[in-house]
Design an enzyme around this catalytic site. Sequence first.
Site, short mmCIF file in Angstrom:
data_model
loop_
_atom_site.label_atom_id
_atom_site.label_comp_id
_atom_site.label_asym_id
_atom_site.label_seq_id
_atom_site.Cartn_x
_atom_site.Cartn_y
_atom_site.Cartn_z
N GLY A 1 26.35 3.36 -12.01
CA GLY A 1 26.20 2.24 -11.06
C GLY A 1 25.06 1.29 -11.42
O GLY A 1 24.24 1.58 -12.29
N ALA B 1 21.67 2.92 -10.30
CA ALA B 1 21.48 4.18 -11.01
C ALA B 1 21.22 3.96 -12.50
O ALA B 1 20.42 4.67 -13.10
CB ALA B 1 22.70 5.06 -10.81
N LYS C 1 32.09 2.47 -18.09
CA LYS C 1 31.14 3.16 -17.21
C LYS C 1 30.03 3.85 -17.99
O LYS C 1 28.96 4.10 -17.45
CB LYS C 1 31.90 4.23 -16.39
N THR D 1 22.47 8.80 -5.80
CA THR D 1 22.75 7.38 -5.55
C THR D 1 24.24 7.13 -5.29
O THR D 1 24.58 6.10 -4.72
CB THR D 1 22.35 6.49 -6.76
N LYS E 1 26.87 4.42 5.52
CA LYS E 1 25.49 4.68 5.07
C LYS E 1 24.66 5.29 6.19
O LYS E 1 23.81 6.16 5.95
CB LYS E 1 24.83 3.38 4.56
P1 NDP Z 1 27.62 0.51 -7.69
O1 NDP Z 1 28.94 0.18 -7.12
O2 NDP Z 1 27.21 -0.13 -8.93
O3 NDP Z 1 27.52 2.08 -7.84
C1 NDP Z 1 28.07 2.97 -6.94
C2 NDP Z 1 28.20 4.32 -7.62
O4 NDP Z 1 28.79 5.27 -6.72
C3 NDP Z 1 29.09 4.26 -8.84
O5 NDP Z 1 28.46 4.94 -9.89
C4 NDP Z 1 30.34 4.99 -8.39
O6 NDP Z 1 30.96 5.72 -9.41
C5 NDP Z 1 29.78 5.96 -7.41
N1 NDP Z 1 30.86 6.47 -6.53
C6 NDP Z 1 31.57 5.80 -5.62
N2 NDP Z 1 32.49 6.61 -5.07
C7 NDP Z 1 32.35 7.81 -5.68
C8 NDP Z 1 33.02 9.06 -5.59
N3 NDP Z 1 34.04 9.28 -4.73
N4 NDP Z 1 32.60 10.10 -6.38
C9 NDP Z 1 31.60 9.92 -7.26
N5 NDP Z 1 30.94 8.75 -7.40
C10 NDP Z 1 31.32 7.72 -6.63
O7 NDP Z 1 26.59 0.24 -6.54
P2 NDP Z 1 25.01 0.16 -6.42
O8 NDP Z 1 24.32 0.57 -7.65
O9 NDP Z 1 24.72 -1.13 -5.82
O10 NDP Z 1 24.77 1.28 -5.29
C11 NDP Z 1 24.17 2.53 -5.55
C12 NDP Z 1 23.67 3.12 -4.26
O11 NDP Z 1 22.73 2.23 -3.67
C13 NDP Z 1 24.74 3.33 -3.19
O12 NDP Z 1 24.42 4.52 -2.51
C14 NDP Z 1 24.55 2.13 -2.27
O13 NDP Z 1 25.01 2.39 -0.98
C15 NDP Z 1 23.06 1.96 -2.34
N6 NDP Z 1 22.57 0.61 -2.00
C16 NDP Z 1 22.93 -0.48 -2.73
C17 NDP Z 1 22.44 -1.73 -2.41
C18 NDP Z 1 22.78 -2.95 -3.18
O14 NDP Z 1 22.49 -4.05 -2.70
N7 NDP Z 1 23.33 -2.87 -4.37
C19 NDP Z 1 21.54 -1.91 -1.28
C20 NDP Z 1 21.21 -0.70 -0.58
C21 NDP Z 1 21.71 0.51 -0.94
P3 NDP Z 1 32.11 5.12 -10.34
O15 NDP Z 1 31.38 4.41 -11.39
O16 NDP Z 1 32.83 6.33 -10.80
O17 NDP Z 1 32.95 4.21 -9.49
#
Ligand code: NDP
Length: 321
Positions: free
Chosen positions: A10, A13, A39, A79, A165
């Site tokens: 992500g 991350a 990815k 994350t 969340k």
């Molecule tokens: P991304 O969409 O880039 O990353 C989300 C991650 O969650 C991906 O790696 C995705 O994996 C994984 N994921 C989703 N569903 C599943 C599942 N069923 N099983 C395993 N993995 C899963 O988002 P962000 O980096 O922005 O977000 C990361 C964290 O930060 C989240 O918890 C989000 O709620 C939180 N956050 C983000 C903010 C923002 O503005 N960006 C603000 C506040 C909090 P895959 O690659 O396999 O899809």
Amino acid sequence: VVVCVTGASGYIASWIVKFLLQRGYTVRATLRDPSDPKKIDHLLKLEGAKERLQVFKADLVEEGSFDSVVQGCHGVFHTASPVLLHVVKDPQSELIDPAVKGTLNVLEACKKSPSVKRVVLTSSICAVAFSDRPKTPQVVVDETWFSDPKFSQTMKSWQWYTVSKTLAEEAAWKFAEKNGIHMVVINPVLVAGPLLQPQVNASVEPILNLINGKKFPNNSFGWVNVKDVAEAHIKAYEIASATGRYCLSERVVHYSELARVLSSLYPTLQITAECEDDEPYVPTYQISQERAKSLEIEFTPLEVSLKETVESFREKNIVNF
Ligand code: NDP
């Protein structure tokens, strides 16, 4: 020291993984599909990845999926959680289950592994700021606030993401307290700044929409730089006294201000000064930086974060100007 990062591919991350590798940690990265080059390739290219990055397949909604990965880890950065801000068909299966059950699944794995000394959970301002407590430019939201899922369902955008969340963080606190897990929670606002992954993630999409000339929504949100967010996660793990929740926000602005800043950074772009509706502007508010500062975080100004985001779009050919 071995640590685990869930959802490693992500936006946030990837930066956590990059900084952990730079600091000499061995990183166990979990992904849903480690064979997908979109990815994984950007992670494999990171400095130190060859020597110290280990990749694991794990899914939030599969019970026991994280058990073997966290065995032997000293710290776990959880994350992974779906970030779907638009309308979803089935909130329960698309958002709530992976957020809540996934978090409990990861914490359950940590409970079973005596090596794990600390968990850092990526929550969100969405679990903090959305209740019937009014927000005005004078109001300072801080870590004592907790969102109310009933209220969130009435919001005009992001309802189910906000609910997911909030419920996930609430469940995590209950589980951690009951099972004696030392958990620290990070609550960022909307995150901007350079992308390591190739695709556009949900929080930088509003910036792309403005560049593409779309009218802006009538809303006010906080913004923070992705590198500051990653740094805060690592500090929350490394600083022994870190505890509780940490809101991360450089500044809360109305979208009109975001459009204004982008226009002044890129005067040749056709960024509109038009709002999607004619209602009075949704007021801004403040978010306390006190606890974040105790993690030694110095917030990158919004102007810099926006510029870095746009430059990143350019490098990745997401925009061409
Ligand atoms: P991304 O969409 O880039 O990353 C989300 C991650 O969650 C991906 O790696 C995705 O994996 C994984 N994921 C989703 N569903 C599943 C599942 N069923 N099983 C395993 N993995 C899963 O988002 P962000 O980096 O922005 O977000 C990361 C964290 O930060 C989240 O918890 C989000 O709620 C939180 N956050 C983000 C903010 C923002 O503005 N960006 C603000 C506040 C909090 P895959 O690659 O396999 O899809």
